[in-house]
Write a protein that holds these residues in place. Sequence first.
Motif, PDB file in Angstrom:
ATOM      1  N   ARG A   6      49.044  59.209  51.348  1.00  0.00           N
ATOM      2  CA  ARG A   6      49.523  58.778  52.654  1.00  0.00           C
ATOM      3  C   ARG A   6      48.654  59.437  53.735  1.00  0.00           C
ATOM      4  O   ARG A   6      48.441  60.638  53.716  1.00  0.00           O
ATOM      5  N   VAL A   7      48.152  58.631  54.661  1.00  0.00           N
ATOM      6  CA  VAL A   7      47.322  59.133  55.753  1.00  0.00           C
ATOM      7  C   VAL A   7      48.178  59.225  57.007  1.00  0.00           C
ATOM      8  O   VAL A   7      48.799  58.238  57.415  1.00  0.00           O
ATOM      9  N   SER A   8      48.209  60.398  57.581  1.00  0.00           N
ATOM     10  CA  SER A   8      48.987  60.618  58.790  1.00  0.00           C
ATOM     11  C   SER A   8      48.409  59.800  59.943  1.00  0.00           C
ATOM     12  O   SER A   8      47.192  59.730  60.118  1.00  0.00           O
ATOM     13  N   PRO A   9      49.267  59.192  60.784  1.00  0.00           N
ATOM     14  CA  PRO A   9      48.770  58.436  61.937  1.00  0.00           C
ATOM     15  C   PRO A   9      47.970  59.314  62.899  1.00  0.00           C
ATOM     16  O   PRO A   9      47.115  58.825  63.618  1.00  0.00           O
ATOM     17  N   ARG A  10      48.245  60.607  62.904  1.00  0.00           N
ATOM     18  CA  ARG A  10      47.495  61.512  63.783  1.00  0.00           C
ATOM     19  C   ARG A  10      46.010  61.537  63.417  1.00  0.00           C
ATOM     20  O   ARG A  10      45.161  61.844  64.233  1.00  0.00           O
ATOM     21  N   MET A  11      45.694  61.214  62.201  1.00  0.00           N
ATOM     22  CA  MET A  11      44.307  61.255  61.743  1.00  0.00           C
ATOM     23  C   MET A  11      43.559  59.950  62.025  1.00  0.00           C
ATOM     24  O   MET A  11      42.347  59.914  61.934  1.00  0.00           O
ATOM     25  N   THR A  12      44.270  58.913  62.388  1.00  0.00           N
ATOM     26  CA  THR A  12      43.616  57.624  62.584  1.00  0.00           C
ATOM     27  C   THR A  12      43.731  57.078  64.006  1.00  0.00           C
ATOM     28  O   THR A  12      43.086  56.093  64.335  1.00  0.00           O
ATOM     29  N   GLU A  13      44.546  57.701  64.847  1.00  0.00           N
ATOM     30  CA  GLU A  13      44.706  57.174  66.204  1.00  0.00           C
ATOM     31  C   GLU A  13      43.509  57.533  67.077  1.00  0.00           C
ATOM     32  O   GLU A  13      42.822  58.527  66.842  1.00  0.00           O
TER      33      GLU A  13
END
Length: 131
Positions: A6-13
């Motif tokens: 699971r990739v945290s949204p903090r890492m992709t925003e």
Amino acid sequence: MSNERRVSPRMTEDLHFNQVDGPPRYARRTDKPVQYVVIVNAAGAVIGYVWANDEDDAAGWTVRPAGGDEAFNLGFIWATKLHEAKARGLAPTAALAEMIRDSDPSASSCVQAGSLSESPSLTALKELAAK
């Protein structure tokens, strides 16, 4: 159970940077002649130079590497004096004159008496500091 991480949204925003103004500062470079004073430590050893040029609204501290950590650390005092002078609206050479006038020979570092000079360029002053 899934093997998928699971990739945290903090890492992709997307990141949004807002430019902010900092305190006023003199320019750190000039290609014109500079006035300068020699700064010495309590023992009288040269630790660096404070320089100024009004035409480019430039001023700064140039450390003498041979002065070691002490020279580097004491340079903070002189850089701070420049920042404070700029915040008060002083021209670079007026800041230099104030440093000469207010210099305290009993302090950890001070302006060497009678050392106000001119260098043909900031590069030449930095070469002097490197010797």
